[in-house]
Design an enzyme around this catalytic site. Sequence first.
Site, PDB file in Angstrom:
ATOM      1  N   ARG A 108     -13.638  44.851  62.776  1.00 44.48           N
ATOM      2  CA  ARG A 108     -13.901  46.163  63.508  1.00 44.48           C
ATOM      3  C   ARG A 108     -13.436  46.473  64.924  1.00 44.48           C
ATOM      4  O   ARG A 108     -14.393  46.001  65.236  1.00 44.48           O
ATOM      5  CB  ARG A 108     -14.466  47.316  62.483  1.00 44.48           C
ATOM      6  CG  ARG A 108     -13.773  47.777  61.224  1.00 44.48           C
ATOM      7  CD  ARG A 108     -12.465  48.233  61.009  1.00 44.48           C
ATOM      8  NE  ARG A 108     -12.588  48.427  59.866  1.00 44.48           N
ATOM      9  CZ  ARG A 108     -11.760  47.603  58.705  1.00 44.48           C
ATOM     10  NH1 ARG A 108     -11.170  46.373  59.069  1.00 44.48           N
ATOM     11  NH2 ARG A 108     -11.445  48.218  57.421  1.00 44.48           N
ATOM     12  N   HIS A 119      -4.656  43.729  63.307  1.00 46.25           N
ATOM     13  CA  HIS A 119      -5.120  44.032  62.562  1.00 46.25           C
ATOM     14  C   HIS A 119      -4.130  43.520  61.405  1.00 46.25           C
ATOM     15  O   HIS A 119      -4.100  44.388  60.380  1.00 46.25           O
ATOM     16  CB  HIS A 119      -5.261  45.643  62.512  1.00 46.25           C
ATOM     17  CG  HIS A 119      -6.210  46.091  61.349  1.00 46.25           C
ATOM     18  ND1 HIS A 119      -6.746  46.820  61.593  1.00 46.25           N
ATOM     19  CD2 HIS A 119      -6.717  45.070  60.422  1.00 46.25           C
ATOM     20  CE1 HIS A 119      -7.782  47.494  61.130  1.00 46.25           C
ATOM     21  NE2 HIS A 119      -7.633  45.664  59.782  1.00 46.25           N
TER      22      HIS A 119
HETATM   23  P1  NDP Z   1     -19.373  42.355  52.539  1.00 45.79           P
HETATM   24  O1  NDP Z   1     -20.318  44.009  53.294  1.00 45.79           O
HETATM   25  O2  NDP Z   1     -18.923  41.804  51.947  1.00 45.79           O
HETATM   26  O3  NDP Z   1     -20.333  41.322  54.486  1.00 45.79           O
HETATM   27  C1  NDP Z   1     -20.767  41.946  54.966  1.00 45.79           C
HETATM   28  C2  NDP Z   1     -21.914  41.377  55.644  1.00 45.79           C
HETATM   29  O4  NDP Z   1     -22.081  42.542  57.045  1.00 45.79           O
HETATM   30  C3  NDP Z   1     -22.978  41.100  54.965  1.00 45.79           C
HETATM   31  O5  NDP Z   1     -23.294  39.793  55.033  1.00 45.79           O
HETATM   32  C4  NDP Z   1     -24.611  42.038  55.619  1.00 45.79           C
HETATM   33  O6  NDP Z   1     -25.588  41.516  55.581  1.00 45.79           O
HETATM   34  C5  NDP Z   1     -23.477  41.980  57.254  1.00 45.79           C
HETATM   35  N1  NDP Z   1     -24.219  43.165  57.979  1.00 45.79           N
HETATM   36  C6  NDP Z   1     -24.614  44.417  57.451  1.00 45.79           C
HETATM   37  N2  NDP Z   1     -24.875  45.230  58.419  1.00 45.79           N
HETATM   38  C7  NDP Z   1     -25.764  44.462  59.164  1.00 45.79           C
HETATM   39  C8  NDP Z   1     -26.478  44.414  60.771  1.00 45.79           C
HETATM   40  N3  NDP Z   1     -27.031  45.979  61.116  1.00 45.79           N
HETATM   41  N4  NDP Z   1     -26.883  44.010  60.485  1.00 45.79           N
HETATM   42  C9  NDP Z   1     -26.439  42.077  60.388  1.00 45.79           C
HETATM   43  N5  NDP Z   1     -25.997  42.088  59.660  1.00 45.79           N
HETATM   44  C10 NDP Z   1     -25.353  42.979  58.800  1.00 45.79           C
HETATM   45  O7  NDP Z   1     -17.714  42.597  53.371  1.00 45.79           O
HETATM   46  P2  NDP Z   1     -17.176  41.775  53.640  1.00 45.79           P
HETATM   47  O8  NDP Z   1     -17.237  40.161  54.161  1.00 45.79           O
HETATM   48  O9  NDP Z   1     -15.850  41.893  52.401  1.00 45.79           O
HETATM   49  O10 NDP Z   1     -15.681  42.375  54.831  1.00 45.79           O
HETATM   50  C11 NDP Z   1     -16.775  42.300  55.985  1.00 45.79           C
HETATM   51  C12 NDP Z   1     -15.591  43.249  57.141  1.00 45.79           C
HETATM   52  O11 NDP Z   1     -14.332  42.259  57.744  1.00 45.79           O
HETATM   53  C13 NDP Z   1     -15.347  44.337  56.620  1.00 45.79           C
HETATM   54  O12 NDP Z   1     -16.184  45.325  56.646  1.00 45.79           O
HETATM   55  C14 NDP Z   1     -14.033  45.165  57.458  1.00 45.79           C
HETATM   56  O13 NDP Z   1     -14.210  45.686  58.451  1.00 45.79           O
HETATM   57  C15 NDP Z   1     -13.394  43.712  58.015  1.00 45.79           C
HETATM   58  N6  NDP Z   1     -12.151  43.550  57.135  1.00 45.79           N
HETATM   59  C16 NDP Z   1     -11.189  43.450  58.164  1.00 45.79           C
HETATM   60  C17 NDP Z   1      -9.998  43.102  57.798  1.00 45.79           C
HETATM   61  C18 NDP Z   1      -8.614  42.755  59.181  1.00 45.79           C
HETATM   62  O14 NDP Z   1      -8.026  42.547  58.526  1.00 45.79           O
HETATM   63  N7  NDP Z   1      -8.962  42.642  60.281  1.00 45.79           N
HETATM   64  C19 NDP Z   1      -9.212  42.333  56.493  1.00 45.79           C
HETATM   65  C20 NDP Z   1     -11.047  42.382  55.617  1.00 45.79           C
HETATM   66  C21 NDP Z   1     -12.234  43.002  55.658  1.00 45.79           C
HETATM   67  P3  NDP Z   1     -26.479  41.887  54.176  1.00 45.79           P
HETATM   68  O15 NDP Z   1     -25.962  40.091  53.580  1.00 45.79           O
HETATM   69  O16 NDP Z   1     -27.623  40.608  54.812  1.00 45.79           O
HETATM   70  O17 NDP Z   1     -25.890  42.344  53.526  1.00 45.79           O
HETATM   71  C1  OXD Z   2      -9.602  45.233  55.224  1.00 44.75           C
HETATM   72  C2  OXD Z   2      -8.997  45.722  56.273  1.00 44.75           C
HETATM   73  O1  OXD Z   2     -11.010  46.366  55.420  1.00 44.75           O
HETATM   74  O2  OXD Z   2      -7.820  45.500  56.327  1.00 44.75           O
HETATM   75  O3  OXD Z   2      -9.296  45.419  54.295  1.00 44.75           O
HETATM   76  O4  OXD Z   2      -8.915  45.728  57.424  1.00 44.75           O
END
Ligand code: NDP
Ligand code: OXD
Length: 314
Positions: free
Chosen positions: A229, A277
């Site tokens: 993000r 994005h």
């Molecule tokens: P998940 O919720 O599956 O994974 C999030 C990860 O981030 C977990 O490993 C979590 O740790 C870690 N995390 C969260 N907070 C912290 C912190 N404070 N410190 C360290 N690690 C942290 O999310 P996804 O993998 O499904 O997606 C991730 C992000 O990708 C989405 O939230 C979205 O913003 C972005 N995204 C962007 C897209 C785009 O087109 N650009 C498309 C899809 C998603 P733990 O495993 O220990 O809980």
């Molecule tokens: C998502 C994105 O969060 O597209 O899936 O950014």
Amino acid sequence: MTLLVTIRGWEVEPWLDRFRRLLPDKRIVTPGDDFARDRVEYVATWKHPAGALRDLPKLKAIFSLGAGVDHVFADPDLPDVPVARVVDPDLTMRMSEWVLLHVLMHHRQQRMYDWQQVEKIWAEDREQPAAKDVRVGVMGLGELGADAARKLAVVGFDVAGWARSRHRLEGIRSFAGAAELDAFLARTDILVCLLPLTPDTRDILDRALFGKLARDGRLGGPIVINGGRGGLQNEDDIIAALDDATLKAAVLDVFKSEPLPPDSPLWSHPRVTVSPHNSAVSNPDAIAAMIARQIRAFERGEALRNVVDRTRQY
Ligand code: NDP
Ligand code: OXD
């Protein structure tokens, strides 16, 4: 019963079309339609305006149309019902494709070769490190980060990941929590950020963090790739770090303000790669089907899957 589909910034028709076909017994409406608010049981949202989900007395669940839910929690008037997000192989594959593309692009110095082609330069003597000698660090080892990390490891990169908790992924070193962040950064040549945007992660990609990345790598300086993000990154710090060589390059799919304003220096910086994005778009065929399956299962009495923790906000 009604599913309210509220979308900003994406074309809405493909979603309405899919939901109407997949859920023929439900009324599928958008905020502009004339509908009874007390018949809405489900909401599917991408960036609904704050307050738009008030006064839905029968609401049972909110489905984010993306993996990220920061757009949902941005609403201070969010109803107190479960919020489920996208977890789907179609989306995961798309993100891993994008991560591999840009890691390999920098690893294989493709931007330089593009320039050499324009200039008709034939230079065979460039050093090309092996993937095993390049350390990739993935921030966030959730659905997307873990898949990208595994695929990077298959290509041969020396991969580590950082998350809140310890993860066990074969061949991938796991760093956990704030206490291990510096050690993770110190062994990272290419940083891939796939964190969610939460109060804990906002602005995490800043000058101080860039200064902790490895300086002894084989690529001539650290590279940052952010597909998470825009709120995770300090964009002034990125420009400053590129200009003083703290960073060699940046690849950004997400921005503080989207669409990226025409006057942003990121557009024209020679060492920044911008994508709009779309590293992992939500495909209406795949994601509407996933949500329709969720609604059917929920109505059979099964627990909702992929429900977000409201306290952690991811
Ligand atoms: P998940 O919720 O599956 O994974 C999030 C990860 O981030 C977990 O490993 C979590 O740790 C870690 N995390 C969260 N907070 C912290 C912190 N404070 N410190 C360290 N690690 C942290 O999310 P996804 O993998 O499904 O997606 C991730 C992000 O990708 C989405 O939230 C979205 O913003 C972005 N995204 C962007 C897209 C785009 O087109 N650009 C498309 C899809 C998603 P733990 O495993 O220990 O809980
Ligand atoms: C998502 C994105 O969060 O597209 O899936 O950014």
